[in-house]
Each structure stands twice: as C-alpha cells, then as structure tokens.
Design an enzyme around this catalytic site. Sequence first.
Site, PDB file in Angstrom:
ATOM      1  N   GLN A 162      -1.422  16.252  22.680  1.00 40.88           N
ATOM      2  CA  GLN A 162      -1.374  16.944  21.390  1.00 40.88           C
ATOM      3  C   GLN A 162      -1.557  18.459  21.471  1.00 40.88           C
ATOM      4  OE1 GLN A 162      -2.801  14.744  17.847  1.00 40.88           O
ATOM      5  NE2 GLN A 162      -4.417  16.254  17.845  1.00 40.88           N
ATOM      6  N   GLU A 204      -1.109  24.070  13.579  1.00 43.42           N
ATOM      7  CA  GLU A 204      -2.232  24.888  14.055  1.00 43.42           C
ATOM      8  C   GLU A 204      -1.773  26.202  14.671  1.00 43.42           C
ATOM      9  OE1 GLU A 204      -4.705  22.377  16.466  1.00 43.42           O
ATOM     10  OE2 GLU A 204      -5.086  21.002  14.817  1.00 43.42           O
ATOM     11  N   ASP A 241      -5.998  18.748  24.848  1.00 43.51           N
ATOM     12  CA  ASP A 241      -6.424  17.685  23.933  1.00 43.51           C
ATOM     13  C   ASP A 241      -5.339  16.624  24.006  1.00 43.51           C
ATOM     14  OD1 ASP A 241      -7.087  15.927  21.962  1.00 43.51           O
ATOM     15  OD2 ASP A 241      -6.942  17.339  20.294  1.00 43.51           O
ATOM     16  N   GLU A 284     -10.015  17.000  26.243  1.00 47.00           N
ATOM     17  CA  GLU A 284     -10.519  16.321  25.051  1.00 47.00           C
ATOM     18  C   GLU A 284      -9.761  15.015  24.847  1.00 47.00           C
ATOM     19  OE1 GLU A 284     -10.124  17.101  20.269  1.00 47.00           O
ATOM     20  OE2 GLU A 284     -10.288  18.841  21.588  1.00 47.00           O
ATOM     21  N   ASP A 311     -13.813  13.480  20.937  1.00 44.89           N
ATOM     22  CA  ASP A 311     -13.507  13.785  19.535  1.00 44.89           C
ATOM     23  C   ASP A 311     -13.422  12.466  18.772  1.00 44.89           C
ATOM     24  OD1 ASP A 311     -12.544  14.605  17.086  1.00 44.89           O
ATOM     25  OD2 ASP A 311     -10.557  15.138  17.810  1.00 44.89           O
ATOM     26  N   LYS A 336     -16.634  18.409  14.174  1.00 42.44           N
ATOM     27  CA  LYS A 336     -15.794  18.661  13.002  1.00 42.44           C
ATOM     28  C   LYS A 336     -16.611  18.274  11.776  1.00 42.44           C
ATOM     29  CE  LYS A 336     -11.342  17.590  15.213  1.00 42.44           C
ATOM     30  NZ  LYS A 336     -10.357  16.515  15.428  1.00 42.44           N
ATOM     31  N   ARG A 365      -9.682  21.585  11.611  1.00 42.46           N
ATOM     32  CA  ARG A 365      -8.780  20.436  11.515  1.00 42.46           C
ATOM     33  C   ARG A 365      -7.365  20.983  11.367  1.00 42.46           C
ATOM     34  NH1 ARG A 365     -11.533  15.395  11.090  1.00 42.46           N
ATOM     35  NH2 ARG A 365      -9.581  14.721  12.031  1.00 42.46           N
ATOM     36  N   SER A 366      -6.369  20.092  11.497  1.00 43.36           N
ATOM     37  CA  SER A 366      -4.990  20.590  11.388  1.00 43.36           C
ATOM     38  C   SER A 366      -4.666  21.026   9.954  1.00 43.36           C
ATOM     39  CB  SER A 366      -3.995  19.548  11.887  1.00 43.36           C
ATOM     40  OG  SER A 366      -4.282  18.295  11.339  1.00 43.36           O
ATOM     41  N   LYS A 387     -12.828  25.813  18.569  1.00 44.06           N
ATOM     42  CA  LYS A 387     -11.427  25.421  18.613  1.00 44.06           C
ATOM     43  C   LYS A 387     -10.886  25.668  17.214  1.00 44.06           C
ATOM     44  CE  LYS A 387      -8.923  21.355  19.475  1.00 44.06           C
ATOM     45  NZ  LYS A 387      -8.842  19.949  19.730  1.00 44.06           N
TER      46      LYS A 387
END
Length: 424
Positions: A162, A204, A241, A284, A311, A336, A365-366, A387
């Site tokens: 990702q 992102e 990630d 991640e 995560d 998060k 978050r996205s 991040k």
Amino acid sequence: MTAITDIIAREILDSRGNPTVEVDVYLEDGSMGRAAVPSGASTGAHEAVELRDGGKRYLGKGVEKAVEAVNTEIFDAIGGFDAENQIQIDQMMIALDGTPNKSRLGANAILGVSLAIAKAAAEASGLPLYRYVGGPNAHLLPVPMMNIINGGAHADNPIDFQEFMILPVGAENIREAVRMGSEVFHTLKKELSAQGHNTNVGDEGGFAPGLESAPAALDFIMKSIEKAGYRPGEDMYVGLDCASTEFFKDGKYVLEGEGRTLEPGAMAEYLAELVNKYPIISVEDGMAEDDWEGWKTLTDLVGNKCQLVGDDLFVTNSARLRDGIKMGVANSILVKVNQIGSLSETLDAVETAHKAGYTAVMSHRSGETEDSTIADLAVATNCGQIKTGSLARSDRLAKYNQLIRIEEMLGPQAAYAGRSILRG
C-alpha cells in the site's frame, strides 16, 4: 472556569469528499476547541466503529446520527463537567456508549468530542496543545514517514503493497526534513514522468504509477533519493506499509501484481530479503492482522534490525498490544486516534508501547481534514515518528506545517528525532 458550557457538532467533508464529524466545545471562560475526525480506507477488523447513516444520502456515508449523538446524548451527559478532567470525561462517554467498540454512539462522535475538549482546555490554560497534553518534556520533533508511492487499497495500479515511504533521518531539524522530502518527491515525479508513468496523486498525496512489483517501486525511490543529492541508507531511509491483511486469502498471501501466492513463512522471508537488499528501516503490517504466527516468524527474522509496526494488528488498542508484547511479535505500534476513539485511550496505547520498549508512530488516515491535531500529539507523546502522507495535498501539509510552527515555538528546546529511531 473550564466547565463545558456547550458542544456543537456538524457534518463536514473530508479529503475524499466523504462526510465526517467536526465538534466545537465551549467552556465557561469563553475558550473554544474544535476537532475534525479522520477516516480510513483500509480498516482493521478490530477497530472502533465509525457510525454512518446508511440510506441514499451521501451514498450511505452521512454522519447525521453521530452529529445528533454529540449534540444531544453526549452533551447531556458531560455538559457542566470540567474539561481538564480528560480521562474521566472519556470514560463517561465510553460507558454511555456501552459497547466494546463504540458502535452505538460512534467512535467518530466520541473522538470528535474528546479531541475538542483537550483543545478547549489547552486554550483555557494558555498553552499550545502539544504542551498541554505532553507537559514540560514535550520537545521531540518526529521523523516524517513520507508516503511517496502508493499501491494496494490506496491506488488503482498493480502494486500489492500500500505505501512506500521515505524517512529523512539525516536532517538536522523538521524544517530540513520537510525540505529533503519535498526535493525527493519532486525528483521522483520527474523520474516517473520521464519513464512515461502517470504522476497523478492518490488519497495521501503519493504517486500511483503502473509498476508491477515492490522492487520496481523501491528502485525508482533509490534513484530519486540519489538524484536529489542524498545518500540512501545514510541521509534517507525507506519504510513500507504492506497492508497485507488486504491480500491475505485462505491462509496465504496473494500478490496479484507480482503473480504469486506465498505461504506465511515465505511471505516473511520475502520481506526479509527486501529489508536486506534495500535501506528499509520500517515495515508496517508485513503480515495479516490475525496471522500471529506469521508475525512471530517475521519478528524473529528481522525484528533486531527493522522496525515492525502493527497497525491492523494492534489497532491502537492497549489490550491487543499487550497480547503482542507477551507473544514477542512486532516491536512498534501505529497510533491512529480514530482506531480507538478517544484521546486518553490513544495516550494509554503510546505509554504501553514505550514501557515495553516498543516504538510508536503517530498516524493520519487516508480520509483527512485540515485538522492538524496529530502533529501536536506526535510532539506531546515524544513518539519520534509521524506518518502523515506525501508532500502534496493540503490535508497532509497541514500537519507538516504545524510541526514547523511547533519547532519554531520550542526554539532551542526543540530536538529532532533523526537517527535515534534506527534499530540495531
């Protein structure tokens, strides 16, 4: 003076054009705190639940029920309470919800109130948020993990993993780190364009080129770091990630882009090969959220020299993190705020990690907004890493810009985490 006198929630839009919750909290002395709640695309099965309306409005994604919960039930329960009693108020909201995953009132409702209360209390005390939450020792500026190539659920391309991130550990301060990241980002854009790749950016802010494999993406990044005038593995490292839960099917890892299917042991070995070949210092979700055995294999292989971040594995949940610590899996937690759904539980997860010698990475978050709270929380917790996306899109840059401001406010007290985050 810091009693809560009013709470107003509203439905606003996030960076993907989907509704989210924004909350204003007013105190007796006139102070106000405002917070907007983020939302994820690849969500872990064990996360706290966002309350969405369903139905036709916003294609089912409206948040009027969560807004209503804040404006009525939550305000009725906590109105008049002292905003400085953060833990007590968070616990009251969790008890009011009454479910293990905040699904009745919605984690998006509870979190919006929780963060806005902290911001209002910070304003009332005349302190910036990082200082109010973190106390006098909050002074460490985090190394940014900048997501410059996207694949998986964040992109419409064949790359299975990702996110491919750069970490400017060789910078002297956050301002320099942002500059280094920006230079590599723009160099990568030129490199991709020269090879005929699309340079549109994803959720992102990273590029989503039609590359076939993780090594192909990593090779582009290595070249871009060098062309920008930096040394891979010295000035600038790389993070992945994998978000591997997304391609874990029937006990195997299905790498469609690379055209192969791997058993958990082989997947761990593949990641170990990448870590040994490239200057990768952080991986991640290298294994799926419930593949504890696979995680243990990966940790045994590279945990001594690479940060292994849980995560989907830990979902910012102290109880799941404690399980992982007991089993010796991973060595870091991604934090998060909306995975767990309140500020005090978020801070508890970071503290649990640090006590066990695990690192913590503050994360966006996205689906984000212009809210830059996580920049303050990264400094407040001295977690040393953040991040928050690429060097494009104002929803990402809001956080980098806030870190630059915080560094300026701290003056000579400011320290940049830099190489201190390296393992082994």
